[in-house]
Design a protein around this motif. Structure first.
Motif, PDB file in Angstrom:
ATOM      1  N   ARG B 289       7.795  -2.828  -1.779  1.00 56.82           N
ATOM      2  CA  ARG B 289       6.312  -2.720  -1.997  1.00 56.82           C
ATOM      3  C   ARG B 289       5.976  -3.173  -3.231  1.00 56.82           C
ATOM      4  NH1 ARG B 289       4.210   2.938  -1.705  1.00 56.82           N
ATOM      5  NH2 ARG B 289       6.163   4.067  -2.035  1.00 56.82           N
ATOM      6  N   ASN B 290       6.899  -3.688  -4.220  1.00 58.06           N
ATOM      7  CA  ASN B 290       6.745  -4.417  -5.381  1.00 58.06           C
ATOM      8  C   ASN B 290       5.759  -5.556  -5.180  1.00 58.06           C
ATOM      9  OD1 ASN B 290       7.658  -2.423  -7.295  1.00 58.06           O
ATOM     10  ND2 ASN B 290       9.554  -3.223  -7.250  1.00 58.06           N
ATOM     11  N   ASP B 291       6.301  -6.497  -3.864  1.00 56.74           N
ATOM     12  CA  ASP B 291       5.729  -7.744  -3.842  1.00 56.74           C
ATOM     13  C   ASP B 291       5.101  -7.850  -2.381  1.00 56.74           C
ATOM     14  OD1 ASP B 291       6.321  -9.369  -6.019  1.00 56.74           O
ATOM     15  OD2 ASP B 291       8.403  -8.945  -5.929  1.00 56.74           O
ATOM     16  N   GLY B 292       5.412  -6.815  -1.462  1.00 55.39           N
ATOM     17  CA  GLY B 292       5.006  -6.882  -0.015  1.00 55.39           C
ATOM     18  C   GLY B 292       3.431  -6.411  -0.012  1.00 55.39           C
ATOM     19  N   ARG B 293       2.541  -6.816   0.944  1.00 53.44           N
ATOM     20  CA  ARG B 293       1.271  -6.084   0.753  1.00 53.44           C
ATOM     21  C   ARG B 293       1.076  -5.426   2.266  1.00 53.44           C
ATOM     22  NH1 ARG B 293      -3.267 -10.217  -0.389  1.00 53.44           N
ATOM     23  NH2 ARG B 293      -4.568  -8.162  -0.459  1.00 53.44           N
ATOM     24  N   ILE B 294       0.380  -4.181   2.079  1.00 55.99           N
ATOM     25  CA  ILE B 294       0.585  -3.586   3.648  1.00 55.99           C
ATOM     26  C   ILE B 294      -0.683  -3.558   4.272  1.00 55.99           C
ATOM     27  CG2 ILE B 294       0.761  -1.216   4.534  1.00 55.99           C
ATOM     28  CD1 ILE B 294       2.961  -0.720   2.361  1.00 55.99           C
ATOM     29  N   TRP B 295      -0.883  -3.910   5.517  1.00 64.02           N
ATOM     30  CA  TRP B 295      -2.161  -3.978   6.116  1.00 64.02           C
ATOM     31  C   TRP B 295      -1.862  -3.518   7.504  1.00 64.02           C
ATOM     32  CZ3 TRP B 295      -3.294  -7.828   9.710  1.00 64.02           C
ATOM     33  CH2 TRP B 295      -2.282  -8.960  10.169  1.00 64.02           C
ATOM     34  N   VAL B 296      -3.013  -3.473   8.170  1.00 67.07           N
ATOM     35  CA  VAL B 296      -3.507  -3.127   9.431  1.00 67.07           C
ATOM     36  C   VAL B 296      -4.638  -4.073   9.881  1.00 67.07           C
ATOM     37  CG1 VAL B 296      -2.144  -1.218  10.025  1.00 67.07           C
ATOM     38  CG2 VAL B 296      -4.681  -1.247   9.301  1.00 67.07           C
ATOM     39  N   CYS B 343      -2.982   4.372  11.954  1.00 71.84           N
ATOM     40  CA  CYS B 343      -2.330   4.439  13.317  1.00 71.84           C
ATOM     41  C   CYS B 343      -3.102   5.292  14.223  1.00 71.84           C
ATOM     42  CB  CYS B 343      -0.844   4.800  13.265  1.00 71.84           C
ATOM     43  SG  CYS B 343       0.155   3.420  12.291  1.00 71.84           S
ATOM     44  N   ASP B 344      -3.458   6.619  13.638  1.00 72.14           N
ATOM     45  CA  ASP B 344      -4.189   7.400  14.482  1.00 72.14           C
ATOM     46  C   ASP B 344      -5.719   6.692  14.629  1.00 72.14           C
ATOM     47  OD1 ASP B 344      -2.114   9.345  14.304  1.00 72.14           O
ATOM     48  OD2 ASP B 344      -3.161  10.671  12.814  1.00 72.14           O
ATOM     49  N   GLU B 345      -6.117   5.804  14.203  1.00 75.39           N
ATOM     50  CA  GLU B 345      -7.402   5.267  14.610  1.00 75.39           C
ATOM     51  C   GLU B 345      -7.143   4.161  15.434  1.00 75.39           C
ATOM     52  OE1 GLU B 345      -8.975   5.679   9.801  1.00 75.39           O
ATOM     53  OE2 GLU B 345      -8.592   3.699  10.485  1.00 75.39           O
ATOM     54  N   ARG B 347      -5.040   1.503  15.114  1.00 75.22           N
ATOM     55  CA  ARG B 347      -5.044   0.143  14.657  1.00 75.22           C
ATOM     56  C   ARG B 347      -3.498   0.036  14.242  1.00 75.22           C
ATOM     57  NH1 ARG B 347      -8.312  -0.744   9.682  1.00 75.22           N
ATOM     58  NH2 ARG B 347      -8.201   1.454   9.336  1.00 75.22           N
ATOM     59  N   GLY B 348      -2.645   0.756  14.601  1.00 77.47           N
ATOM     60  CA  GLY B 348      -1.156   0.468  14.366  1.00 77.47           C
ATOM     61  C   GLY B 348      -0.622  -0.619  15.149  1.00 77.47           C
ATOM     62  N   VAL B 349       0.341  -1.244  14.604  1.00 73.11           N
ATOM     63  CA  VAL B 349       0.633  -2.421  15.478  1.00 73.11           C
ATOM     64  C   VAL B 349       2.022  -2.323  16.014  1.00 73.11           C
ATOM     65  CG1 VAL B 349      -0.607  -4.041  13.719  1.00 73.11           C
ATOM     66  CG2 VAL B 349       1.819  -3.324  13.162  1.00 73.11           C
ATOM     67  N   GLY B 350       2.543  -3.378  16.773  1.00 77.94           N
ATOM     68  CA  GLY B 350       3.743  -3.344  17.716  1.00 77.94           C
ATOM     69  C   GLY B 350       3.338  -2.632  19.002  1.00 77.94           C
ATOM     70  N   THR B 351       4.316  -2.684  19.831  1.00 74.07           N
ATOM     71  CA  THR B 351       3.929  -2.170  21.239  1.00 74.07           C
ATOM     72  C   THR B 351       3.819  -0.649  21.098  1.00 74.07           C
ATOM     73  OG1 THR B 351       6.228  -2.233  21.549  1.00 74.07           O
ATOM     74  CG2 THR B 351       5.060  -3.899  22.837  1.00 74.07           C
ATOM     75  N   SER B 352       4.513   0.030  20.321  1.00 72.54           N
ATOM     76  CA  SER B 352       4.164   1.486  20.478  1.00 72.54           C
ATOM     77  C   SER B 352       3.084   1.839  19.635  1.00 72.54           C
ATOM     78  CB  SER B 352       5.350   1.978  19.616  1.00 72.54           C
ATOM     79  OG  SER B 352       5.356   1.739  18.274  1.00 72.54           O
ATOM     80  N   GLY B 353       2.237   1.023  18.996  1.00 73.75           N
ATOM     81  CA  GLY B 353       1.264   1.217  18.050  1.00 73.75           C
ATOM     82  C   GLY B 353       1.648   2.024  16.827  1.00 73.75           C
ATOM     83  N   LEU B 354       2.980   2.440  16.496  1.00 67.13           N
ATOM     84  CA  LEU B 354       3.266   3.089  15.392  1.00 67.13           C
ATOM     85  C   LEU B 354       3.970   2.221  14.460  1.00 67.13           C
ATOM     86  CD1 LEU B 354       4.683   6.428  17.312  1.00 67.13           C
ATOM     87  CD2 LEU B 354       2.326   6.073  16.012  1.00 67.13           C
ATOM     88  N   TRP B 513       8.122  16.495  14.579  1.00 63.41           N
ATOM     89  CA  TRP B 513       7.512  15.233  14.015  1.00 63.41           C
ATOM     90  C   TRP B 513       5.786  15.279  14.230  1.00 63.41           C
ATOM     91  CZ3 TRP B 513       7.778  11.756  10.595  1.00 63.41           C
ATOM     92  CH2 TRP B 513       7.136  10.684  10.658  1.00 63.41           C
ATOM     93  N   GLU B 514       5.410  15.948  15.741  1.00 62.39           N
ATOM     94  CA  GLU B 514       4.202  15.957  15.915  1.00 62.39           C
ATOM     95  C   GLU B 514       3.398  17.172  15.190  1.00 62.39           C
ATOM     96  OE1 GLU B 514       3.280  16.070  20.091  1.00 62.39           O
ATOM     97  OE2 GLU B 514       1.392  16.354  19.871  1.00 62.39           O
ATOM     98  N   PHE B 515       4.047  18.283  15.144  1.00 62.06           N
ATOM     99  CA  PHE B 515       3.199  19.224  14.539  1.00 62.06           C
ATOM    100  C   PHE B 515       3.526  19.734  13.030  1.00 62.06           C
ATOM    101  CE2 PHE B 515       3.381  20.118  19.154  1.00 62.06           C
ATOM    102  CZ  PHE B 515       2.025  20.012  19.249  1.00 62.06           C
ATOM    103  N   CYS B 516       4.769  19.272  12.527  1.00 65.72           N
ATOM    104  CA  CYS B 516       4.986  19.579  11.163  1.00 65.72           C
ATOM    105  C   CYS B 516       5.587  18.394  10.309  1.00 65.72           C
ATOM    106  CB  CYS B 516       6.091  20.812  11.260  1.00 65.72           C
ATOM    107  SG  CYS B 516       6.256  21.731   9.768  1.00 65.72           S
ATOM    108  N   GLY B 517       4.972  16.960  10.550  1.00 64.97           N
ATOM    109  CA  GLY B 517       5.389  16.043  10.306  1.00 64.97           C
ATOM    110  C   GLY B 517       4.300  15.675   8.997  1.00 64.97           C
ATOM    111  N   MET B 518       3.971  14.513   9.018  1.00 70.00           N
ATOM    112  CA  MET B 518       2.930  13.963   7.813  1.00 70.00           C
ATOM    113  C   MET B 518       1.947  14.764   7.643  1.00 70.00           C
ATOM    114  SD  MET B 518       3.287   9.841   8.264  1.00 70.00           S
ATOM    115  CE  MET B 518       3.684   9.837   9.951  1.00 70.00           C
ATOM    116  N   ALA B 519       1.161  15.235   8.986  1.00 66.89           N
ATOM    117  CA  ALA B 519      -0.007  16.157   8.586  1.00 66.89           C
ATOM    118  C   ALA B 519       0.098  17.325   9.746  1.00 66.89           C
ATOM    119  CB  ALA B 519      -1.088  15.416   9.017  1.00 66.89           C
TER     120      ALA B 519
END
Ligand SMILES: Cc1cc2nc3c(=O)[nH]c(=O)nc-3n(C[C@H](O)[C@H](O)[C@H](O)COP(=O)(O)OP(=O)(O)OC[C@H]3O[C@@H](n4cnc5c(N)ncnc54)[C@H](O)[C@@H]3O)c2cc1C
Ligand code: SF4
Ligand code: FES
Lengths: 270, 640
Positions: B289-296, B343-345, B347-354, B513-519
């Protein structure tokens, strides 16, 4: 080697070494593994085969694994005759199904060596490596007695070379690849890592003598310079370290012949 | 109700540890060899503890489920280890490391413990270098540092991408030295399956030899658990496959309180899931993350397009947009949640959208491909090996994954649990990282606990135990614990179900993961609290564990661990439901600021929640240790 971006599922025939226990006879058993996603790892393929066996009421294939990213040194299959399988500088867990072609027959065996007896199926007992380490693979530095870390500068080239040697993951592929089942590459990596550093000098002679002696006692063979070891090594440890260790060993032997003190008492540490 | 006495010494913050060390009880040197200590685990925490205790003169027995102590999960750490050496002259200090760690933990850790951690961090580096750990060096031969995890000073020591392996090899070499000297007795491939409590104190363990299946009883004057984190409760994670919670879970069922189980860390930069067969998720070092830029893509419709054909003005560099000050370097919990949001919106990339892109094209124009290769070549190689994609040409795809657990068994300042004689070190305890751990601080904590804390604090307990008073393994408590272990094993093997263990582990992972993961939110957690007990019941009815108890049986090992995860998963959700606030890695959707950031409730929740087992089928008791902030003033974390 690696086919880029293949996405078609493939099927493989696996010939897997099955052996119920250390004193049981073993044999190859064939399993057909169909509909494999090329993006799955070789060990994930074994997981799938094992789940199918379990559902059928058969015993799954025992195989060693843990980190599944090439660093813990647990995974240890000989695949199509090569320790860790096709590919260079990878451990078994870093091998992917995409390295094979649809319809291939793949032979999977444990690492074979006298000093690594089979425990079950693809799992062997590699505790001999721990014994070699206990004999001298350390710098004696009691907790709390260390000087400031920057008190002793280490020239960068030495530190880098020590790091090359230290990247050994103790998997034993070098032993399995060697027709003499020699552990020289492993021991050389350990001896060189510590012997290249200023901190490692005090015990340098004693270390190499004790580790080599223990290696010999544990039933590993001699090195006759085939260098299959480096080729199979997942960390591509150079066989130059073997030459370095041999020099260290001769010097240590010579010095210990002058002063019997330094060679005795090896094996344990104060 | 458990007694939670933190035993934090009085006095100014910076003097507490020194004062404590000089006031703590000592064991007479001639008596040390009369005490036997069991250490379970030989990762950084366990191997450093075992060798240090042996060097002090105690007799130590060390147990690991691995075939060699060198294979503990600590081996996999890549990035580095923090220490307040200030070798770079950039203004670092013990106080700054302390402050960053407390703030990073979102004011949910114990001040005195964190300060001690920062204090001993400098000794760790000295100790490791003396053992021959080949840290990166500068041309002058002195140690090199880098900044890591968004820190504003360069205090991270590293050894290529293998810091964990090199630190563990140092600790392992010390351990093997003591094994060779006969002062530590090593039991590899031995899994602790129960804790034995005699007269209210931890006095032994029950172990299964994983090769022969033999069940053994071991007694000691004190038991130290250093068995690592419980992140594999989620099934998919960056942990090694074998990492598990059995030792701490069975200690919990014997009365040790489990603190803050819901504090789990989700790391933002991992390789996304590729299929249902997936067994593990690989971390791509945070340094990217020091040099890569994150986007969707800005438009959901573009998510499957070739990324190189998406024009600049159609890309959303969302971290740079939302957190202009820290941008791509904001802390892990924040970066992970932001990825989830886009990703919830849709806009996630790759076939899984995740997935989201981590793009190096700017860095390549700035540094040249060779420059990027020099910094990150090995990571690009790993990425290629796993995905068969060339990240110099197409952006990497990454997604958050479970990576670390801040929760664990409750311990006091001495690292002793509420069960006298039971000590807990490393990731297995809850003590130092609050609700979120900063990069490069877990390695530091493991070694601090093992090298520099337990050697002092265990004496405080042992000095109260009469030498030679160790109970016999023939006692009733040992018999009862062994019978418990044998009963679990028999129940698993005799079950006539149809599904392999992995089936249940995967389903549990999906629920968590679904109910007690990131949110997390109330409705979801309540649903999980319905689903997990039902899944557990199904497990006990329908799991099939082939093979026998008297030889190597990996299905049986896995079944026991997953049975425990099926219980722990429920506690995780219960804790998350009860903590009606957001802090660090615990994000409750009901409790957020208008901009989507964590909204803490210091009034109601500035405490550690330590759950106490009340028996099968009973709701555990929630004990509370208030966290008093005497020296820093908790503020709202802001990385904007
Ligand atoms: C991919 C990855 C990268 C990381 N990178 C970093 C980093 O750069 N910097 C950083 O600070 N942290 C990092 N971490 C976190 C850090 O590596 C761990 O938190 C830390 O190493 C844990 O050490 P430990 O000694 O507590 O446990 P572990 O290393 O997990 O050791 C556990 C030990 O307990 C034994 N054990 C467990 N259960 C039993 C049982 N029932 N019976 C017998 N033995 C048992 C095992 O055999 C093992 O020896 C990373 C983690 C991951 C997953
Ligand atoms: S030298 Fe290479 S092949 Fe041999 S044990 Fe070490 S990593 Fe494995
Ligand atoms: S499983 Fe760890 S190196 Fe392969």
């Amino acid at each position: 080697m690696v086919a880029e971006n293949t996405t078609q599922p493939i099927s493989l025939t696996l010939r897997v070494w099955r052996q119920a226990g250390p004193n049981e006879p073993g044999a190859f058993v064939e399993y057909r593994s169909a509909n494999l996603n090329p993006a799955m790892s070789f060990l994930e393929m074994l997981d799938v085969v094992n789940d199918e066996l379990t559902i059928k009421g058969e015993e799954p294939i025992a195989f060693a694994h843990d980190c599944r990213e090439g660093i813990c040194g647990t995974c240890s299959c000989t695949i199509n005759g090569k320790p860790h399988g096709p590919g260079t500088g990878i451990a078994t867990c870093q091998l992917y199904v995409r390295s094979f072609r649809d319809g291939d027959v793949v032979t999977v065996e444990p690492f074979r060596a006298r000093a690594f007896p089979v425990i079950k199926d693809l799992i062997t007992d590699r505790s001999a490596f721990d014994k070699i380490q206990a004999a001298g693979g350390f710098i004696t530095a009691r907790t709390g007695s260390a000087p400031d870390a920057n008190a002793t500068p280490v020239p960068k080239p030495d530190a880098d070379l020590a790091m090359d040697a230290a990247s050994c993951i103790s998997c034993g592929a070098c032993v399995a690849a060697c027709k003499n089942a020699s552990a020289m590459l492993f021991v050389a990596a350990k001896v060189s890592h510590l012997g290249l550093l200023p901190q490692g000098q005090a015990e340098r002679d004693r270390r190499v003598l004790a580790m080599v002696r223990t290696m010999d006692e544990l039933g590993f063979g001699n090195c006759t310079n085939y260098y299959e070891c480096s080729a199979a090594c997942p960390k591509l440890i150079s066989h130059d370290f073997i030459a370095r260790m041999n020099r260290d060993y001769l010097k240590a032997m010579f010095r210990s012949s002058l002063s019997p003190e330094s060679a005795s008492g090896a094996g344990g540490g104060a | 109700m458990a007694k939670l006495e933190s035993k934090v010494p009085s006095g100014p913050l910076a003097d507490k540890w020194r004062k404590h060390k000089s006031e703590i009880k000592l064991v007479n040197p001639a008596n040390k060899r009369k005490y036997e200590v069991i250490v379970v685990g030989a990762g950084l925490a366990g191997s450093s503890a075992a060798s240090s205790l042996a060097d002090l003169g105690y007799r130590v027995k060390c147990f690991v489920f691995h075939d060699s102590p060198r294979r503990a999960h600590s081996i996999a750490a890549q990035g580095g280890i923090n220490a307040a050496k200030n070798y770079q002259n950039d203004g670092d200090s013990v106080y700054r490391l302390f402050y960053d760690t407390i703030k990073g933990g979102d004011y949910r850790s114990r001040e005195a413990n964190v300060h001690r951690l920062a204090e001993v961090s400098v000794n760790i580096i000295d100790q490791c270098v003396a053992q021959g750990v080949p840290f990166a060096r500068e041309y002058g031969g002195l140690l090199a540092n880098r900044s890591f995890g968004g820190a504003q000073v360069s205090r991270t020591f590293y050894a290529r991408g293998q810091t964990g392996q090199q630190l563990l090899l140092g600790a392992y070499s010390a351990l093997m030295r003591t094994v060779g000297a006969g002062t530590v007795q090593l039991f590899p491939q031995s899994e602790m399956l129960d804790l034995v409590i005699v007269d209210g104190q931890a006095k032994g363990i029950i172990v299964r030899n994983l090769v022969t299946g033999e069940i053994q009883r071991h007694a000691a004057d004190s038991v130290v658990l250093a068995t690592g984190g419980y992140g594999n409760v989620f099934n998919l994670s960056t942990y090694a496959r074998g990492s598990n919670a059995t030792a701490i879970w069975r200690a919990y069922k014997r009365g040790a309180c489990f603190a803050n189980p819901c504090y789990t860390q989700i790391h933002p930069t991992c390789i996304p899931v590729s299929g249902d067969y997936q067994s593990k998720l690989t971390l791509m070092s945070e340094s990217l993350r020091n040099d890569g830029r994150i986007w969707v893509p800005k438009q959901a419709a573009d998510r499957l397009k070739n990324p190189n054909e998406i024009p600049e003005d159609q890309r959303d560099y969302y971290l740079e947009r939302m957190y202009p000050a820290f941008g791509n370097l904001c802390p892990r919990d924040i970066a992970s949640r932001a990825a989830k949001r886009v990703c919830d919106e849709g806009r996630g990339v790759g076939t899984s959208g995740l997935g989201v892109y981590l793009d190096f094209s700017d860095a390549i124009s700035r540094l040249g491909e060779a420059g990027v290769r020099e910094r990150y070549g090995n990571l690009f190689d790993i990425y290629h090996e796993i995905t068969a994609e060339n990240a110099y040409q197409v952006p990497m795809r990454i997604f958050p994954a479970v990576h670390y657990t801040m929760g664990g068994l409750w311990v006091d300042y001495n690292l002793m649990s509420n069960v006298p004689g039971l000590f807990v070190l490393g990731e297995a305890n809850f003590s130092d990282h609050g609700a979120n751990r900063l990069g490069a601080s877990a390695l530091m904590q493991g070694l601090a606990d093992g090298y520099f804390v337990i050697p002092y604090t265990i004496g405080d307990y042992l000095a109260t135990q009469r030498p030679g008073s160790r109970p016999s393994v023939e006692g009733a408590a040992f018999g009862e614990a062994e019978a418990n272990v044998t009963a679990i094993t028999r129940r698993l093997l005799e079950n006539r179900g149809r599904e392999p263990v992995s089936h249940f582990h995967k389903r549990l992972g999906k629920i968590l993961w679904e109910f007690c993961g990131m949110a997390r939110n109330r409705a979801g957690l309540e649903q999980a609290l319905q689903q997990i007990p039902a899944l557990r019941e199904e497990f006990w009815q329908n799991v099939r564990v082939p093979g026998s108890a008297d030889s190597l049986n990996q299905s049986l090992e896995q079944a026991g661990r997953v049975a425990d995860f099926l219980e722990l998963g429920e506690l995780l959700c219960l804790d998350a439901l009860t903590r009606e606030e957001s802090c660090g890695g615990h994000f409750r959707e009901e409790h957020q600021h208008p901009d989507g950031e964590c909204k803490r409730d210091d009034e109601a929740f500035m405490h550690a929640a330590a759950w106490e087992y009340q028996g099968a089928g009973q709701k555990p008791l929630r004990n509370v240790e208030p966290l008093a902030y005497e020296f820093v003033k908790p503020s709202t974390r802001s990385y904007k």
